[in-house]
Design an enzyme around this catalytic site. Sequence first.
Site, mmCIF file in Angstrom:
data_model
loop_
_atom_site.group_PDB
_atom_site.id
_atom_site.type_symbol
_atom_site.label_atom_id
_atom_site.label_comp_id
_atom_site.label_asym_id
_atom_site.label_seq_id
_atom_site.Cartn_x
_atom_site.Cartn_y
_atom_site.Cartn_z
ATOM 1 N N TYR A 56 -25.989 32.493 28.400
ATOM 2 C CA TYR A 56 -25.375 32.786 29.682
ATOM 3 C C TYR A 56 -25.256 31.516 30.531
ATOM 4 O O TYR A 56 -26.256 30.955 30.982
ATOM 5 C CB TYR A 56 -26.168 33.845 30.445
ATOM 6 C CG TYR A 56 -26.346 35.144 29.702
ATOM 7 C CD1 TYR A 56 -25.361 35.622 28.843
ATOM 8 C CD2 TYR A 56 -27.500 35.899 29.851
ATOM 9 C CE1 TYR A 56 -25.518 36.813 28.162
ATOM 10 C CE2 TYR A 56 -27.659 37.104 29.172
ATOM 11 C CZ TYR A 56 -26.672 37.546 28.323
ATOM 12 O OH TYR A 56 -26.832 38.718 27.647
ATOM 13 N N HIS A 120 -29.733 37.439 19.378
ATOM 14 C CA HIS A 120 -28.570 37.687 20.227
ATOM 15 C C HIS A 120 -27.284 37.851 19.420
ATOM 16 O O HIS A 120 -26.807 36.917 18.789
ATOM 17 C CB HIS A 120 -28.422 36.534 21.211
ATOM 18 C CG HIS A 120 -27.556 36.852 22.386
ATOM 19 N ND1 HIS A 120 -27.394 35.989 23.443
ATOM 20 C CD2 HIS A 120 -26.801 37.940 22.693
ATOM 21 C CE1 HIS A 120 -26.578 36.533 24.334
ATOM 22 N NE2 HIS A 120 -26.203 37.722 23.892
#
Length: 321
Positions: A56, A120
Amino acid sequence: MKFRKLGRTGLEVSVLSFGASSLGSVFRETTDRESIKTVHAALDAGINYIDVSPYYGLTKAESVLGQAIKELPRDRFLLSSKAGRYGENTFDFSAKRMFDSVEESLRRLNTDYLDILFLHDIEFVPSGIILEEAVPALLKLKEQGKIRFTGVSGLPLKLFEQMLPQIEVDAILSYCHYSLNDTSLLDLIPLLEERSIGLVNASPLSMGLLSTRETADWHPADPELKAACRKAAEHCASRGYDIAQLAVQFSTANERIPTTLVSTANPDNIVKNARWVEEPMDQELLGEVSDILATVHNRTWASGLPEYNDSPRTEAKEGRA
């Protein structure tokens, strides 16, 4: 704020949790000062679980979050981060990268352990490296005390159906599958409950689909799904109601879903979201919105390798969770 148990972890998580992706300026440009105030406002509102990832903002979200929690008692919040995805098309699930990634995250986050580490978006890589390198690395990190619990994340539900019988993890993170327009996550819950695996639900607004604003260009939903969701949002607005309120209330109401992540870098917004959880849901409006969304209910999009998607795609579109 209500709390629920997260599978076999025994962790008590707030039904609304904080997704820190916005701190990385993923959706708009943000200031560190505003972001830090948002984290503190979330905790003051009763939220006790924060999720982040080095992906992110290309490590920005972790760094800003680290500033926000640096001076706070570590037992005041639960913290998860991720490993394996580092850019839009950058994935590395090798054991060495797992160990290095966690050390890097811990430094950025100003902490010496993570409550949960998720692999992820594992749908983008062959299962072999997950089974042979990434998961064993998770277990070693758990032994070392660097992480308390292990998890995997991804978009296609088929991914979890195929992988969970082959691996031992404590939790999963699923996004865009338990919201007003898509409740297909319910089909996975029996498998999770059978194996006592904790469930983190994310993106009750379906990555911005449920809004009166124009959907972002990168959003992978098809035009019909986008149009239906916008129509539902406009219907709520015509009734003087923000569809975000209905969406948050709907996603947090189900007792079988321990927690739902929402992301914002606006302190007023996170306080408003927390307040919504405590207010009664408008059942009549929910019925009207459900009718509007009926023709696109449970419609999704491809992500990752073809074997995890019902309709094989030569080039799957990227998710943002």
